[in-house]
Design an enzyme around this catalytic site. Sequence first.
Site, PDB file in Angstrom:
ATOM      1  N   THR A 158     121.041  15.632  37.177  1.00  0.00           N
ATOM      2  CA  THR A 158     121.629  16.353  37.602  1.00  0.00           C
ATOM      3  C   THR A 158     120.536  17.231  38.212  1.00  0.00           C
ATOM      4  OG1 THR A 158     123.489  16.057  36.676  1.00  0.00           O
ATOM      5  CG2 THR A 158     123.268  17.868  37.339  1.00  0.00           C
ATOM      6  N   ASP A 189     130.822  17.969  34.298  1.00  0.00           N
ATOM      7  CA  ASP A 189     130.888  18.569  33.818  1.00  0.00           C
ATOM      8  C   ASP A 189     130.120  19.869  35.446  1.00  0.00           C
ATOM      9  OD1 ASP A 189     128.735  18.436  33.198  1.00  0.00           O
ATOM     10  OD2 ASP A 189     127.728  20.122  33.435  1.00  0.00           O
ATOM     11  N   THR A 209     122.108  20.902  33.591  1.00  0.00           N
ATOM     12  CA  THR A 209     122.189  19.180  33.303  1.00  0.00           C
ATOM     13  C   THR A 209     122.542  19.340  32.108  1.00  0.00           C
ATOM     14  OG1 THR A 209     120.952  17.399  33.647  1.00  0.00           O
ATOM     15  CG2 THR A 209     120.254  19.468  33.012  1.00  0.00           C
ATOM     16  N   GLY A 210     122.942  18.282  31.704  1.00  0.00           N
ATOM     17  CA  GLY A 210     123.547  16.752  30.416  1.00  0.00           C
ATOM     18  C   GLY A 210     124.491  16.437  29.838  1.00  0.00           C
TER      19      GLY A 210
HETATM   20  N1  ASP Z   1     125.827  16.597  33.565  1.00  0.00           N
HETATM   21  C1  ASP Z   1     126.309  15.582  34.567  1.00  0.00           C
HETATM   22  C2  ASP Z   1     127.442  14.302  34.122  1.00  0.00           C
HETATM   23  O1  ASP Z   1     127.516  14.466  32.680  1.00  0.00           O
HETATM   24  C3  ASP Z   1     124.549  14.495  34.734  1.00  0.00           C
HETATM   25  C4  ASP Z   1     123.730  15.279  34.658  1.00  0.00           C
HETATM   26  O2  ASP Z   1     123.084  16.294  34.013  1.00  0.00           O
HETATM   27  O3  ASP Z   1     122.354  14.456  34.714  1.00  0.00           O
HETATM   28  O4  ASP Z   1     127.452  13.929  34.707  1.00  0.00           O
END
Ligand code: ASP
Length: 291
Positions: A158, A189, A209-210
């Site tokens: 992200t 999120d 991100t996560g």
């Molecule tokens: N937070 C993002 C999601 O859950 C994914 C990511 O941060 O890579 O869609």
Amino acid sequence: MTSDKEKAYRTGLSEALNAGYALLENGEAAVDAVRAAVLSLEDNILFNAGRGSVFGRDGSQEMDASIMDGKTGMAGAVAAVKNIRNPVELAYAIMTGSEHVMLNGQGAYEFAKLHGIKTEPDNYFFSEFRRNQWKQLQGTGKSALDHDVEIKDEKFGTVGAVALDKHGNIAAATSTGGMTNKQYGRIGDSPIIGAGTYANNKTCAISCTGHGEPFIRAVTAYDVSCLMEYKGLSLEEAMNVVVLDKLVKIDGEGGMIGVDAKGNAAMVFNTEGMYRGMRGSNGRNEVSIYK
Ligand code: ASP
């Protein structure tokens, strides 16, 4: 990661920093700087947002994005949209050109068309690299969300930006293709104000991100703001509590970047690395990947 690839990621991060910083130097608003930085990353196929978005279970690429202006408290977001070249621009158009905060699906697409937001055919978003990542999971019923799943060359991708401008205003924006092999229709999120993105001049601007689900349940970005506002913590203290303690306790892998209106900035993560960069009028100009 090969050194060539690492170099390409670092270049992409620098380009995004420069795109945002050029506007700030010119006296433009933080909200425009975060838009420009995120747009640059959305156009870069290496990052999981816009052009380089990951594939979902049905082979489609659905994207989420949001933006918030800490000066006005206004926000815009899109969820599970397809074929939008720059979801952050659509989120911004919703913030500034409608009475809504969030649009999804076909309605978001029609809004984009009406507001002159660029769309692209499916093949614009295609890359062999993302397709191979999806192939590793296709038909397994699993997604990158499962903790026992390891995808080659992928953790989270992200993109996000936070900024403080000359006028003392802060803003945040986040954009993503989500998680590989996710259920179509799944919303993470990133487009949820308070979870993946939040900005308030009184406290902080945060982009996360996560693993989206724990971030939603923990109302992550807003929690940092609350710890600052109600408990008097500094930006970095609050980010440490949320990322290194609260999220860890609920298996919330990931991290965040943040800035406050006094110019403090921090980047905190509980994973091995996080592609990140920081540039400021204090002379700081750096990009990093690992701890
Ligand atoms: N937070 C993002 C999601 O859950 C994914 C990511 O941060 O890579 O869609």
